[in-house]
Design an enzyme around this catalytic site. Structure first.
Site, PDB file in Angstrom:
ATOM      1  N   CYS A  35      91.756  -4.945  10.683  1.00 18.82           N
ATOM      2  CA  CYS A  35      91.977  -5.910   9.633  1.00 18.82           C
ATOM      3  C   CYS A  35      92.208  -5.084   8.536  1.00 18.82           C
ATOM      4  O   CYS A  35      92.517  -5.719   7.232  1.00 18.82           O
ATOM      5  CB  CYS A  35      90.595  -6.662   9.432  1.00 18.82           C
ATOM      6  SG  CYS A  35      90.531  -7.783  10.793  1.00 18.82           S
ATOM      7  N   CYS A 105      87.069  -7.890  -1.401  1.00 15.73           N
ATOM      8  CA  CYS A 105      86.461  -6.536  -1.237  1.00 15.73           C
ATOM      9  C   CYS A 105      85.031  -7.114  -1.815  1.00 15.73           C
ATOM     10  O   CYS A 105      84.284  -6.444  -1.145  1.00 15.73           O
ATOM     11  CB  CYS A 105      87.078  -5.462  -2.026  1.00 15.73           C
ATOM     12  SG  CYS A 105      88.714  -5.049  -1.442  1.00 15.73           S
TER      13      CYS A 105
END
Ligand code: FES
Length: 280
Positions: A35, A105
């Site tokens: 990913c 993130c």
């Protein structure tokens, strides 16, 4: 090119707490190399449930490294419960902000922490693994998407992709993401009574009157509860022209409200082939 803050640069160039803890109390792993982002978080927790050390190994972009570094700095010295109160927004704020396309993130950091705590507490499944996988490209579940929408006040499918990566691959899940978003936003609106029976064979005048009645008596009061409103401008055959007012006029999800709430309700209550369009 992303615009990074000085703090993001600092934590990317000189990340804190990189590495592993061989005798860690628990480990949390999220993402995968396939990913593009992966994070492994190690925690050392003392008998008072306090995090005495935190280290990470990550594969990812500058934001992923900076977010992981920030997270470890933020949670060291906290109890496990205090650490769980750290949100992905807190991680982003600690770094002076992240580009919106990189907010996933900060979410990855939060999920790694939760995975580590689940590991510490002997739980088989971390919160982000609960629910059904909606985005197969990135393994994102409906529960993760709903939580990201609620906690970060997301209003568009694009924002869901920014925060979770869901929808950022083949795009097959985009309709499902729109449905989840509509469902979440629809919860804020007052549930409407089911329509007993839809009238058949309406004249133009009857159609206009019925649409006006549904808007005045049901749709408008629901939108007013959220600081918005709607006004019927015209009915041109099967096309209903409206103007959104108040909070609705500037809301990023106004098109969603228009289609998933207003149009759906008018189709249910008046005629199934009506379309609703906004005039500005
Ligand atoms: S299934 Fe979500 S982007 Fe491919």
């Amino acid at each position: 090119m992303w615009e990074y803050t000085d703090k993001v640069r600092e934590h990317f160039i000189n990340p804190k707490n990189v590495g592993e803890i061989p005798d860690a109390s628990c480990v949390g792993e999220v993402g995968s190399l396939a990913c593009g982002d992966a994070l492994k978080l190690y925690l050392k927790v003392d008998e008072q449930d306090r995090i005495v050390d935190a280290k990470f190994q990550t594969f990812g972009c500058a934001s992923a490294i900076a977010s992981s570094s920030a997270l470890t700095e933020m949670i060291k010295g906290k109890t496990v419960d205090e650490a769980l109160d750290v949100s992905n927004q807190d991680i982003a704020e600690f770094l002076g902000g992240l580009p919106k396309e990189k907010m996933h993130c900060s979410v990855m950091g939060k999920e790694a922490l939760e995975a580590a705590v689940a590991n510490l507490r002997g739980q088989a499944v971390a919160p982000h693994q609960e629910g059904e996988v909606v985005c197969e490209c990135f393994g994102v579940t409906d529960e993760t998407i709903k939580r990201a929408i609620a906690e970060n006040k997301l209003n568009t499918v694009e924002e869901i992709t920014d925060y979770t990566k869901a929808g950022g691959g083949c795009g097959k899940c985009l309709d499902k993401l729109a449905d989840i978003l509509a469902e979440m936003k629809g919860q804020k609106l007052k549930p409407l009574e089911p329509v007993a029976q839809r009238p058949a064979g309406l004249t133009n005048l009857q159609r206009m009157k019925l649409i006006s009645k549904i808007i005045d008596e049901e749709i408008s009061p629901s939108l007013q509860k959220d600081g918005g409103n709607i006004e019927l401008v015209d009915v041109d055959g099967k096309k209903v022209l409206v103007q959104l007012r108040g909070a609705c006029s500037s809301c990023k999800s106004s098109q969603l409200t228009l289609k998933q709430f207003v149009e759906k309700r008018l189709r249910d209550a008046v005629e199934p082939d009506l379309t609703v369009e906004e005039v500005r």
